[in-house]
Scaffold this active site. Structure first.
Site, PDB file in Angstrom:
ATOM      1  CD  GLU A 222      17.334  27.427  21.055  1.00 11.77           C
ATOM      2  OE1 GLU A 222      17.445  26.854  22.285  1.00 11.77           O
ATOM      3  OE2 GLU A 222      16.519  27.286  20.011  1.00 11.77           O
ATOM      4  CG  ASP A 298      14.712  22.203  20.492  1.00 16.12           C
ATOM      5  OD1 ASP A 298      13.666  22.320  20.968  1.00 16.12           O
ATOM      6  OD2 ASP A 298      15.571  21.629  21.017  1.00 16.12           O
TER       7      ASP A 298
END
Ligand SMILES: *[C@@H]1O[C@H](CO)[C@@H](O)[C@H](O)[C@H]1NC(C)=O
Ligand SMILES: *[C@@H]1O[C@H](CO)[C@@H](O)[C@H](O)[C@H]1NC(C)=O
Ligand SMILES: *[C@@H]1O[C@H](CO)[C@@H](O)[C@H](O)[C@H]1NC(C)=O
Length: 504
Positions: A222, A298
């Protein structure tokens, strides 16, 4: 027993059968908590559904199972169910018994291309292969396609240890974010550094990169694709592009690793093994335990790649356990098979492509003077300009590796080819880019109208999409989708063509 149990399992009948990857992980004390494959069972005793397909004609669904316990998927059952129509992969079942199935990814930080913001589903026929000579299908992820489970059970949370592997097509990738398989946010939002731990494959250089120009196996943690200790370039992470590539990522408190191999031979190499990145948020990790395939945490949907099989474990697998899994993958004998079917095409020949939809059968695919590709009525008495515009030279596919697919070069504009752009067909000058090559590669197959003399011509990089005429303009169209030209009515006829000799 202990030494042999890694490679072999003894079933109740007393017959020795090869263990599956997840039998091997279990023997190593790091059992699979998710096991996904459209090509084969990942446990020697697994006999349940591998994946579900839905067909375009009547929206019916069916589960595809292995031919026998522990075996290769029953591709013939899919072919028969999907005959004369299109099929999408709707569910990739979890074989671990935990119900961690992967389904159409919902909208997240990024919205998918479906009307409701969901991602696209993969074509059921985009990635045919053979395993030990038996046909099976992988999951061909075009940009916009993604699968997810935001309520997975048993996956690593926080800084808990885990391992994962995937078998991928090392020739199918791009530079966009992010073709991933692994642990991600349960909200489909970027919740910060260290909230993911997934295998990434591709040549994105926005965060990290390895040696050369890629593609690389990296870890998506991430806000960072990591190729080694630090963010940025780590030259110990080599480019890897075997047609069948094994990718491994694993992590535990202040330790993680990247490993990779040719999935068709040889053994795993370790590209990184060491402490966590020093940037804040990665030590300890804050893993959330959702599972993603083909997208970022995401729901970033711009990447492409092909997934054949993969699993995630509870606990940090030993290198020896992973080496035994790699040996099992090699023994499964992944190999390529033809992406084309129906009437054959000859490279170098000059062809015309005639519409088969009734009332339009005097029309042919032709480019116009502004490089649009449309259908035009063409006959022996047409002008030589129009005849040339409606004539195409068959070339070996510019893209798609050695896919056996084709490109169509313009008769009157050498160096220009039929390509799709924003899903419209256009005549484009070959600019030498990978994008152009892939957009200009098409795979003819048995016609969806069921007539053996005709061909349907699908896009190599968007296998849910076929060359279609709609209101006399040509597109690559899906069977019932968000665009007008995806209309389901008349789809099979509109995507079926007579491939005849060229006019000029
Ligand atoms: C599909 O239908 C065609 C034409 O009807 C037939 O020739 C072919 O064998 C069928 N294939 C399968 C897998 O059922
Ligand atoms: C070519 O076809 C496209 C699509 O129908 C159209 O927009 C364009 O005006 C046409 N160009 C010419 C020169 O006719
Ligand atoms: C496929 O289409 C052909 C032609 O319309 C038809 O004859 C055949 O029965 C169809 N096959 C199946 C399995 O529906």
């Amino acid at each position: 027993m202990c030494s042999r149990v890694l490679a072999l399992g003894l079933v109740a009948t007393g017959v020795l059968v090869a263990a599956g990857p997840c039998d091997i992980y279990a023997s190593g004390g790091t059992p699979c908590i998710a096991a996904h494959s459209t090509t084969r069972a990942l446990y020697s005793s697994y006999n349940g559904a591998l994946y579900q397909v839905q067909r375009g004609s009547d929206k019916a669904k069916t589960d595809i199972k292995p031919l026998s316990a522990g075996g290769v998927a029953n591709a013939a059952a899919q072919d028969s169910f999907c005959n004369n129509t299109t099929c999408l992969i709707t569910i990739i079942y979890d074989q671990s018994g935990r119900g961690n199935h992967l389904t159409q990814a919902p909208p997240g930080g990024f919205k998918g291309p479906e009307a409701n913001g969901y991602d696209n589903l993969a074509s059921a026929i985009g990635a045919p292969v053979t395993l030990n000579g038996q046909k099976a299908y992988g999951v061909f992820v075009s940009p916009g396609t993604g699968y997810r489970n935001n309520a997975a059970s048993g996956t690593a949370k926080g800084d808990e240890p885990e391992g994962m592997y995937a078998v991928l097509d090392g020739t199918h990738y791009n530079q966009y974010c992010c073709f991933d398989y692994g642990n991600a946010e349960t909200s489909s939002l970027d919740t910060g550094n260290g909230h993911m731990e997934a295998i990434y494959f591709g040549d994105c250089t926005s965060w990290g990169s390895g040696a050369g120009s890629g593609p690389w196996i990296m870890a998506d943690l991430e806000n960072g694709l990591f190729s080694g200790l630090s963010s940025g370039k780590n030259t110990n992470d080599p480019p890897i592009s075997y047609r069948f590539t094994t990718a491994v990522v694993k992590g535990r408190p202040n330790q993680w690793a990247i490993r990779g191999a040719n999935a068709a031979s040889g053994s795993l190499s370790t590209f990184y093994s060491g402490v966590r990145p020093s940037a804040s948020g990665y030590n300890p990790m804050s893993k959330e335990g959702a599972i993603i395939l083909g997208i970022g945490g995401d729901n970033s949907i711009s990447a492409q790649g092909t997934f054949y099989e993969g699993a995630m474990t509870s606990g940090y697998p030993s290198d020896a356990t992973e080496n035994a899994v790699q040996a099992n993958i090699v023994a499964a004998k992944y190999a390529t098979t033809s992406l084309t079917s129906g009437p054959s095409l000859t490279v170098g020949s000059s062809v015309s492509l005639r519409v088969t939809t009734s009332s339009y059968t005097d029309r042919y695919l032709a480019h116009n003077s502004s490089s649009a590709i449309i259908t035009q009525a063409v006959s022996a008495s047409s002008s030589s300009t129009l005849k040339q515009q409606a004539t195409w030279i068959v070339r070996t596919g510019l893209g798609g590796g050695n896919s056996g697919c084709f490109s169509f070069e313009s008769r009157d504009t050498p160096g220009s080819y039929m390509r799709h752009y924003d899903f419209a067909l256009r005549l484009g000058t070959n600019d030498g880019t990978k994008q152009f090559a892939e957009d200009a590669t098409f795979c003819p197959q048995t016609a969806l109208n069921g007539l053996s003399a005709d061909s349907s011509i699908r896009s190599w990089n968007y296998p849910t999409r076929y060359v279609r005429h709609y209101a006399n303009v040509a597109y690559v169209a899906g069977n019932g989708g968000v665009h007008m030209f995806d209309a389901a009515a008349s789809f099979n006829d509109d995507v079926s063509w007579v491939v005849a000799s060229g006019f000029a």
